[in-house]
Motif scaffolding. Structure first.
Motif, mmCIF file in Angstrom:
data_model
loop_
_atom_site.group_PDB
_atom_site.id
_atom_site.type_symbol
_atom_site.label_atom_id
_atom_site.label_comp_id
_atom_site.label_asym_id
_atom_site.label_seq_id
_atom_site.Cartn_x
_atom_site.Cartn_y
_atom_site.Cartn_z
ATOM 1 N N LYS A 9 10.231 -4.784 14.005
ATOM 2 C CA LYS A 9 9.365 -4.866 12.825
ATOM 3 C C LYS A 9 8.159 -5.733 13.154
ATOM 4 C CE LYS A 9 13.105 -4.259 9.589
ATOM 5 N NZ LYS A 9 13.856 -4.781 8.476
ATOM 6 N N ARG A 12 2.223 -3.745 15.729
ATOM 7 C CA ARG A 12 0.901 -3.126 15.550
ATOM 8 C C ARG A 12 0.933 -1.783 16.264
ATOM 9 N NH1 ARG A 12 -5.008 -5.572 15.795
ATOM 10 N NH2 ARG A 12 -3.979 -6.792 14.207
ATOM 11 N N THR A 21 -1.497 0.706 11.808
ATOM 12 C CA THR A 21 -0.833 -0.305 10.991
ATOM 13 C C THR A 21 -0.688 -1.584 11.798
ATOM 14 O OG1 THR A 21 1.106 -0.826 9.626
ATOM 15 C CG2 THR A 21 1.511 0.449 11.615
ATOM 16 N N GLY A 24 3.859 -2.424 11.370
ATOM 17 C CA GLY A 24 4.704 -1.242 11.398
ATOM 18 C C GLY A 24 6.089 -1.521 11.922
ATOM 19 N N GLN A 25 6.828 -0.450 12.095
ATOM 20 C CA GLN A 25 8.199 -0.549 12.562
ATOM 21 C C GLN A 25 8.438 0.547 13.588
ATOM 22 O OE1 GLN A 25 11.035 -0.418 9.384
ATOM 23 N NE2 GLN A 25 12.783 -0.552 10.733
ATOM 24 N N LEU A 36 6.932 3.951 12.092
ATOM 25 C CA LEU A 36 6.764 3.866 10.639
ATOM 26 C C LEU A 36 5.650 2.890 10.308
ATOM 27 C CD1 LEU A 36 10.561 3.450 9.821
ATOM 28 C CD2 LEU A 36 9.265 5.577 9.838
ATOM 29 N N ASN A 37 4.931 3.151 9.222
ATOM 30 C CA ASN A 37 3.899 2.201 8.794
ATOM 31 C C ASN A 37 4.533 1.062 8.006
ATOM 32 O OD1 ASN A 37 4.286 3.120 6.162
ATOM 33 N ND2 ASN A 37 2.408 4.320 6.105
ATOM 34 N N SER A 38 3.705 0.175 7.494
ATOM 35 C CA SER A 38 4.227 -1.016 6.812
ATOM 36 C C SER A 38 4.951 -0.692 5.507
ATOM 37 C CB SER A 38 3.086 -2.000 6.545
ATOM 38 O OG SER A 38 2.064 -1.375 5.802
ATOM 39 N N ILE A 43 4.873 7.698 10.591
ATOM 40 C CA ILE A 43 3.621 8.017 11.273
ATOM 41 C C ILE A 43 3.878 9.180 12.212
ATOM 42 C CG2 ILE A 43 1.917 7.195 12.946
ATOM 43 C CD1 ILE A 43 2.378 4.361 11.787
#
Length: 107
Positions: A9, A12, A21, A24-25, A36-38, A43
């Motif tokens: 987590k 960037r 983001t 992100g993750q 994944l975005n925040s 994504i």
């Protein structure tokens, strides 16, 4: 759903010169790599066997490249693993190793 094999987590995620983001993750779970975005929206994702993860040349140790579905993403993770119980993303090296291990490309 099985426990994720790798989760980071606060990552960037960028594509070319554009930041997608800052928080992100990245997750490797059920044979897929997910970016994944925040907000937790996807994504991009791909089967782990189709993902290439590497270290970019002449870049700091906190950077990793991930090729998913023909797109190249620059991931900024941690330079080193955070201390136990401390927040922060794991090292980029751990992400690259996790992708290779999950795809069965060696330890």
């Amino acid at each position: 759903m099985a426990e994720p094999e790798f989760t980071a987590k606060g990552v960037r995620i960028g594509k070319r010169m554009r930041s997608l983001t800052r928080a992100g993750q990245v997750r490797i779970s059920d044979g897929r790599v997910e970016l994944l975005n925040s907000y937790g929206s996807e994504i991009d994702s791909a089967p782990v066997q189709a993902v290439r993860a590497s270290k970019p040349w002449f870049a700091p140790d906190d950077k990793a490249l991930a090729d998913l579905n023909g797109e190249r993403y620059l991931l900024t993770l941690g330079e080193q693993d955070p201390a136990p119980g401390e927040p922060g993303p794991p090292a980029a090296r751990r992400f690259i190793e996790a992708v290779r291990r999950a795809a069965g490309r060696g330890d």
